[in-house]
Write a protein that holds these residues in place. Structure first.
Motif: not given
Lengths: 287, 285
Positions: A223, A227, A254, B81-82, B85, B167-169
């Motif tokens: 993650h 970012k 990904d 996409n995994l 988060g 932003s958090l996809s």
């Protein structure tokens, strides 16, 4: 030393945890292959009825494209998500367990600590690597029985393999060699990841914590990495690469590809980590 | 000693034993909020002002922890996409409740069970412990989000800022609403969904082992992320972006609530009957 390695190998490959972990991954690999074959068969029947032909036309859907490592659908993605966890469940926790049960104290009165760790290292590495290699081979073997081995053509743009990724250039020239190479590469990656957990087990004793915290750390790293790389790309840096197992094990990541040199650096880091941590803890009391 | 007191004291002992794990969870949630904060601050200030201000609201920070991901649309020829988060937060949450009951049963728990002579009481203690842990996890999440909101100077509203889904996809070009809002029922649904996951994990651990029950829960979370916005996969209830106040055609909070309650009831009853026949001395390892 040889008998020690043989004994550790026997323990690694004949314990219940290894068998359960391998069964889960093999079942997932077989189901993925069956799913792909059914999908392709139904598409083919549709083509037969539309074009009124009785032979299989040239198609991008070869066994290479549908191989587990290149598959981007649910079961294959779950396989790649669960693999880093299951390859350490097999045997990487054994040192911590042996120390807890008192077996290690008895063993170390007869064997040199370094030799014992080396034997354990080899067994964990091979068992961890086998857990990913065996299902990948089984999956490919099933696919080969049903789908043609057409040469992948880069012009069709149906393959998401980046030329900069591991063995990317081999895929379009020698796809079978790519399959063999990628399987060996994944074997090494999972083996090294398993020995990293073995190294951690010299300082962490709780089995559940030992296996779950590094896994959660991998997720967090992915993650964070995503970012950071989005920010890097926004600031104009194009050459970005993923550096977690979740992107390195499959043939394509990904968001970002896993460049071959970054993956090799990660492997080197894991190797050094698996040597340095036990070396630092070499004088720790096992009683 | 009353039965409730025994079950309560057992649960309290359990809560104290998982406090270090709770610390890890809090760090992860705080990190997710920090990442969202940094990500939003990296946008040029002018574009943020155009889209409704530079400060993040309480709802935005809640999304940083439990935002989730839009269902995967295979027809759009895109890669899945995994949601790492969200998955990381959930993994840390279920790790808190992973193995205490069965670990305790190998030590003091067995003596307590023999002294009380009631398996029902032990199971009631486990259920109480799971409830307490879930509520504690949720309170920690709310507390961290509130602290971030105060630190950023944002409002305590449940509205989601325009750039946050991107932003958090979890932004979907067709599905995400223009003015998404975190549903207020989330304050009940998420802790209940955490209870359901805790129970599911404990029941699975009795059949398998805690580590393989973790794989089962991981599978439920993964397939919840992959498949459509129905509540039938429990993980959907832990994703804010799957509700109809965020996504067009998303699931209704009421249906999610009913489903989660049904799951809890089934798991409590199923768990009790599983434990009734569980061999507490069967596995010395």
């Amino acid at each position: 030393m040889v008998s020690l390695i043989r004994m550790e190998m026997y323990k690694a490959f004949h314990n219940m945890w290894f068998i359960i972990a391998l069964s889960i991954l093999v079942i997932l690999a077989v189901l993925t292959a069956i799913n792909q074959i059914i999908d392709r068969a139904s598409e083919l029947l549709e083509v037969f009825s539309i074009l009124d032909i009785k032979y299989m036309p040239y198609d991008v859907d070869s066994c290479f494209r549908n191989w587990l490592s290149l598959d981007a659908y649910s079961l294959a993605r779950f396989f790649m998500l669960a693999a880093p966890f299951l390859c350490v469940v097999a045997y990487a926790w054994s040192l911590a367990q042996e120390e807890k049960s008192g077996y290690l104290c008895t063993a170390l009165t007869r064997i040199d600590r370094k030799n014992y760790y080396i034997a354990k290292y080899i067994a964990v590495f091979i068992s961890g690597g086998s857990l990913i290699a065996i299902p990948l081979i089984i999956n490919f073997a099933i696919l080969v029985c049903f789908l043609p081995m057409y040469m992948p053509q880069i012009v069709t743009a149906h393959y998401a393999i980046d030329i900069e990724s591991v063995f990317g250039h081999v895929f379009y020239n020698q796809p079978l060699l790519y399959v063999i190479g990628k399987t060996i590469f994944d074997f090494l990656l999972c083996g090294l990841w398993a020995v990293c957990i073995l190294a951690l087990s010299t300082v962490m004793k709780n089995r559940v914590t030992l296996l779950i915290i590094p896994y959660a750390f991998l997720l967090l790293l992915k993650h964070l990495g995503t970012k950071i790389m989005i920010m890097l790309r926004a600031s104009g840096i194009e050459q970005v690469s993923s550096f977690t197992l979740f992107d390195q094990l499959p043939s394509m990541g990904d968001y970002f590809p896993a460049l071959w040199w970054v993956t090799c650096l990660c492997m080197l880091f894991m190797f050094i980590f698996s040597i340095v941590v036990p070396w630092a803890a070499r004088k720790r009391d096992v009683l | 000693m009353s039965a409730l007191y025994i079950a309560g004291s057992w649960a309290w002992r359990g809560v104290r034993s998982v406090l270090p794990r709770l610390g890890i969870y809090c760090c992860v949630v705080a990190l997710m909020c920090l990442l969202l904060f940094l990500n939003m601050k990296s946008y040029p200030a002018e574009s943020m002002l155009e889209t409704g201000g530079t400060h993040l609201s309480f709802g935005d920070f809640l999304c940083a922890a439990f935002g989730g991901v839009q269902p995967f649309d295979s027809t759009m020829n895109s890669k899945f996409n995994l949601p790492t988060g969200w998955l990381c937060v959930c993994v840390c949450a279920i790790y808190v409740m992973l193995d205490y009951p069965l670990r305790d049963l190998k030590g003091v728990g067995t003596n307590l069970l023999i002294r009380t002579g009631s398996r029902r009481l032990w199971w009631a203690g486990v259920c109480l412990w799971i409830c307490a842990c879930s509520v504690l996890l949720w309170l920690c999440t709310l507390g961290i989000c509130a602290l971030w909101t105060i630190a950023d100077g944002g409002s305590f509203s449940l509205g989601i800022s325009e750039r946050v889904p991107e932003s958090l996809s979890f932004k979907h070009l067709l599905l995400t609403l223009e003015n998404p809002v975190v549903p207020s029922s989330i304050f009940i649904i998420i802790p209940l969904a955490l209870i359901a996951f805790g129970l599911l994990q404990t029941v699975c651990a009795m059949y398998l082992k805690p580590l393989f029950s973790f794989v089962v829960v991981l599978a439920v979370l993964f397939f919840s992320a992959f498949y459509d916005a129905s509540p039938w996969l429990l993980g959907g209830c832990l994703m804010i972006c799957r509700f109809d106040t965020v996504t067009a055609g998303g699931m209704s909070p009421l249906i999610a609530l009913v489903f989660v309650l049904f799951c809890i009831c089934t798991l409590v009853v199923g768990g009790y009957y599983t434990f009734k026949n569980y061999d507490i001395k069967g596995d010395p390892s």
